[in-house]
Design an enzyme around this catalytic site. Structure first.
Site, mmCIF file in Angstrom:
data_model
loop_
_atom_site.group_PDB
_atom_site.id
_atom_site.type_symbol
_atom_site.label_atom_id
_atom_site.label_comp_id
_atom_site.label_asym_id
_atom_site.label_seq_id
_atom_site.Cartn_x
_atom_site.Cartn_y
_atom_site.Cartn_z
ATOM 1 N N CYS A 97 -45.351 -37.411 -11.876
ATOM 2 C CA CYS A 97 -44.223 -37.863 -10.909
ATOM 3 C C CYS A 97 -43.545 -39.270 -11.259
ATOM 4 C CB CYS A 97 -44.233 -37.363 -9.527
ATOM 5 S SG CYS A 97 -42.723 -37.241 -8.574
ATOM 6 N N HIS A 192 -46.178 -31.697 -10.013
ATOM 7 C CA HIS A 192 -47.368 -32.203 -9.284
ATOM 8 C C HIS A 192 -48.477 -31.314 -9.725
ATOM 9 C CE1 HIS A 192 -46.014 -35.718 -6.809
ATOM 10 N NE2 HIS A 192 -44.802 -34.929 -7.237
ATOM 11 N N GLU A 194 -51.702 -31.760 -8.528
ATOM 12 C CA GLU A 194 -52.523 -31.893 -7.517
ATOM 13 C C GLU A 194 -51.852 -30.967 -6.352
ATOM 14 O OE1 GLU A 194 -49.611 -34.786 -6.400
ATOM 15 O OE2 GLU A 194 -50.462 -33.766 -8.247
#
Length: 228
Positions: A97, A192, A194
């Site tokens: 990001c 993302h 995560e």
């Protein structure tokens, strides 16, 4: 494996303190997927980066999310120093990001501050399709198209991508979603890994290949094995 991860700079409104923070999403994701990792959050102290990274013998680095590039000078400079340290020692750097945008800027590229005005679509708090433009990356995904989560208002277009970087993932409007450096171990994705998302399987395969092999796209034997 010891991995340095950059942190976002926030201001505690109650106490008026500047604080460096990292979402616990990163801990959960990395420790669940790669239990052998030792995650080392990096404070935003540019002058200490080289000593800190050398003393801790960092194996790889992640430039994480949070703070737009240019809005937090101390973080920008900390990440610049970390990337320099890693490049000098051939350590892998993964940008996610903001980290994706940071690596592009550090390589001489530009960031669009309002990606919606460029491509006509919002990229904040949504999911969208991404086309994989390299057979090597398509082989990791098992397809030439994936769906990803998306949490960014700024972004990078093909026109703004640094000349030294190679895109491997694109979304509508010529928006770059993933790139790598052709010789250095620099890899970046705009989405993302995560956070929950439909690209989880691809993300694991991609990051595993990167952390274990570095610039795996430069390895002819892997390219041959992954080619359709």
């Amino acid at each position: 494996m010891r991995i340095a991860i950059s942190t976002r700079r926030i201001t505690d409104l109650v106490h008026g303190e500047a604080r460096d923070a990292l979402s616990e999403d990163w801990y959960r994701y990395l420790y669940t997927t790669w239990p052998e990792i030792v995650l080392l959050p990096l404070l935003n102290l540019p002058g200490e980066v080289e000593r800190w990274a050398s003393n801790l013998e960092i194996d790889a680095a992640i430039l994480s999310n949070g703070n737009d590039w240019g809005d937090c000078a101390v973080r920008d400079e900390t990440e610049r120093k970390l990337v320099e340290w890693c490049r000098q020692r051939s350590r892998p750097v993964l940008g996610v990001c903001r980290g994706f945008q940071a690596l592009n800027v550090l390589a001489g590229g530009a960031v669009e501050t309002d990606i919606r005005s460029v491509c006509g679509q919002s990229h904040g708090g949504t999911r969208h399709k991404v086309s994989l433009t390299s057979p090597l990356f398509s082989a990791l995904a098992g397809d030439d198209q994936i769906e990803v989560n998306s949490y960014h208002d700024q972004g990078v277009t093909r026109r703004g991508l640094a000349a030294s970087l190679v895109p491997f993932a694109l979304s509508d409007g010529d928006v770059v979603e993933g790139f790598y450096h052709p010789t250095a171990a620099f890899l970046a994705i705009q989405w993302h890994p995560e956070r929950p998302g439909p690209s989880a399987g691809f993300d694991t395969a991609l990051i595993s290949a990167f952390l274990t092999r570095g610039a795996f796209w430069t390895q002819p034997e892997l390219e041959t094995r992954c080619s359709p």
